[in-house]
Design an enzyme around this catalytic site. Structure first.
Site, PDB file in Angstrom:
ATOM      1  N   HIS A  60       0.824  -1.210   0.000  1.00  0.00           N
ATOM      2  CA  HIS A  60       0.000   0.000   0.000  1.00  0.00           C
ATOM      3  C   HIS A  60       0.857   1.258   0.000  1.00  0.00           C
ATOM      4  O   HIS A  60       0.456   2.296  -0.546  1.00  0.00           O
ATOM      5  CB  HIS A  60      -0.898   0.021   1.233  1.00  0.00           C
ATOM      6  CG  HIS A  60      -2.099  -0.870   1.157  1.00  0.00           C
ATOM      7  ND1 HIS A  60      -3.285  -0.469   0.570  1.00  0.00           N
ATOM      8  CD2 HIS A  60      -2.308  -2.132   1.592  1.00  0.00           C
ATOM      9  CE1 HIS A  60      -4.181  -1.447   0.662  1.00  0.00           C
ATOM     10  NE2 HIS A  60      -3.608  -2.475   1.282  1.00  0.00           N
ATOM     11  N   HIS A  96      -7.872  -7.287  -1.405  1.00  0.00           N
ATOM     12  CA  HIS A  96      -6.575  -6.646  -1.644  1.00  0.00           C
ATOM     13  C   HIS A  96      -6.150  -6.807  -3.098  1.00  0.00           C
ATOM     14  O   HIS A  96      -5.964  -7.920  -3.575  1.00  0.00           O
ATOM     15  CB  HIS A  96      -5.554  -7.303  -0.703  1.00  0.00           C
ATOM     16  CG  HIS A  96      -4.163  -6.747  -0.791  1.00  0.00           C
ATOM     17  ND1 HIS A  96      -3.547  -6.124   0.276  1.00  0.00           N
ATOM     18  CD2 HIS A  96      -3.257  -6.743  -1.794  1.00  0.00           C
ATOM     19  CE1 HIS A  96      -2.319  -5.775  -0.065  1.00  0.00           C
ATOM     20  NE2 HIS A  96      -2.119  -6.136  -1.329  1.00  0.00           N
ATOM     21  N   GLU A 113      -6.288 -12.391   0.793  1.00  0.00           N
ATOM     22  CA  GLU A 113      -7.247 -11.340   1.158  1.00  0.00           C
ATOM     23  C   GLU A 113      -8.131 -11.029  -0.039  1.00  0.00           C
ATOM     24  O   GLU A 113      -7.668 -10.462  -1.022  1.00  0.00           O
ATOM     25  CB  GLU A 113      -6.517 -10.070   1.617  1.00  0.00           C
ATOM     26  CG  GLU A 113      -5.641 -10.276   2.842  1.00  0.00           C
ATOM     27  CD  GLU A 113      -4.870  -9.019   3.233  1.00  0.00           C
ATOM     28  OE1 GLU A 113      -4.869  -8.033   2.455  1.00  0.00           O
ATOM     29  OE2 GLU A 113      -4.262  -9.013   4.319  1.00  0.00           O
ATOM     30  N   ASP A 150      -7.634  -1.660  -1.062  1.00  0.00           N
ATOM     31  CA  ASP A 150      -8.544  -2.622  -0.446  1.00  0.00           C
ATOM     32  C   ASP A 150      -9.950  -2.211  -0.857  1.00  0.00           C
ATOM     33  O   ASP A 150     -10.384  -1.091  -0.563  1.00  0.00           O
ATOM     34  CB  ASP A 150      -8.400  -2.616   1.075  1.00  0.00           C
ATOM     35  CG  ASP A 150      -7.044  -3.127   1.530  1.00  0.00           C
ATOM     36  OD1 ASP A 150      -6.432  -3.923   0.802  1.00  0.00           O
ATOM     37  OD2 ASP A 150      -6.595  -2.734   2.622  1.00  0.00           O
TER      38      ASP A 150
END
Length: 270
Positions: free
Chosen positions: A151, A243, A240, A158
Site C-alpha cells: 500500500h 486486496h 485477502e 482494499d
C-alpha cells in the site's frame, strides 16, 4: 528580497518532491515529506462515483484507534491505479454495482503503527471481531502484519462491491463489535457492501479469496470483484479477497510516508 525568498522556497519544494520520487529501492521516503509526488492523485478527482469508507481514519479497525498518518478520509493512489479503478467502475455500474474502497495509499508511519500494535501482546481490544481464531503472537509469522506494505507504494487498494442503489449501512447494535468477522452477515458489524463471506480485515483463512468453504452468492461476489479488477490490470492477493495491486506498479520499490490528507495531493489533476 521577497522574490529571492520565493524562488528559494519553490526550488526547495521541487527538490523535496524529486527526492521522494527517487528514494532508493527498498527504502522509505523521507518522514518529513508532506507532499506526494505528482504521480499521485485523489481517487475522487478521477472518479467521484466510487464509494469511500476509509477505515483507518476512525477507530473501527483491528487496532481499535485511528491509525498514524491518516488525517482525512481520502483515497490516494498513483494515477494509473486510479484510472484503472475508474474503468472497472464504469463496467460495474452497468451491472448494478459500485466499487467501495476501504484503504488505498498507506504511509509507512501507519505500517509502523500496525507493527507496534502487533508487538504489544497485551492489547487485544479488537480480537473478538477481527482475529478470534488467531493468537496475536502469530500475526507476523502468519503474514497478517509486516514491516512493509505494498500500500505504501501507492498502487494497492482494499476494495469491495456495493449493490446499487447504495444504501447507508445501519448503525451497529450493542455488542456487534464483539461478533467474529466471519459470522453470518446479519450478525457481524454492519456494512453496506455485498456479502463476501467475511468482513474487511478479517484475519482468518476464510478471507482467502478461493477458500473452498465460501460458496453460493458469496463466491459469486468475490469472483465478480476479482474479474472486474483483473480486466484492468489488478492482481489479487490470494490471502485477502479485498486486496488488489495494479500492475505494473509505478513505484515498485519505494515506500512513501506522506500523510493521507487532501493537501498531500492538492493541485494534482487527473
Amino acid at each position: 528580497m521577497r522574490a529571492r525568498l520565493a524562488v528559494t522556497v519553490t526550488a526547495l519544494a521541487a527538490a523535496l518532491t524529486a527526492a521522494v520520487a527517487a528514494t532508493p529501492a527498498g527504502a522509505s521516503a523521507p518522514p518529513s515529506a508532506a507532499k506526494a509526488p505528482r504521480a499521485f492523485v485523489a481517487l475522487s478527482s478521477v472518479d467521484p462515483t466510487i464509494l469511500q469508507e476509509m477505515r483507518y481514519v476512525r477507530p473501527h479497525n483491528f487496532v481499535g484507534e485511528p491509525i498514524d498518518g491518516y488525517r482525512q478520509p481520502v483515497c490516494i493512489l498513483t494515477r494509473p491505479a486510479a484510472e484503472a479503478l475508474h474503468r472497472a467502475q464504469v463496467r460495474l455500474l452497468r451491472q448494478g454495482y459500485s466499487l467501495k474502497v476501504y484503504d488505498c495509499y498507506r504511509p509507512q508511519r501507519a505500517v509502523d503503527h500496525f507493527v507496534r500494535w502487533a508487538e504489544d501482546l497485551g492489547d487485544e481490544r479488537r480480537k473478538a471481531e477481527f482475529y478470534p481464531r488467531v493468537d496475536k503472537s502469530r500475526l507476523f509469522e502468519d503474514g497478517y502484519i509486516a514491516g512493509k506494505s505494498g500500500h505504501s507504494r501507492g498502487s494497492t487498494t482494499d476494495v469491495t462491491l456495493v449493490r446499487l442503489p447504495a444504501l447507508p449501512a445501519p448503525r451497529p447494535r450493542p455488542g456487534q463489535e464483539s461478533v467474529p468477522c466471519y459470522a453470518p452477515r446479519a450478525e457481524r458489524y454492519p456494512d453496506n457492501s455485498v456479502d463476501m463471506g467475511t468482513g474487511f480485515d478479517c484475519f482468518d483463512t476464510l478471507s482467502h479469496t478461493d477458500d473452498p468453504r465460501v460458496q453460493g452468492a458469496q463466491r459469486a461476489n468475490r469472483d465478480l470483484l476479482r474479474s472486474a479488477l483483473a480486466a484492468e490490470g489488478f492482481v489479487n492477493l490470494p490471502e485477502e479477497w479485498w486486496h488488489f495491486t495494479h500492475k505494473p506498479e509505478l513505484f515498485p520499490d519505494t515506500y512513501f510516508d506522506f500523510p493521507v490528507a487532501h493537501r498531500s495531493v492538492a493541485g494534482h489533476r487527473s
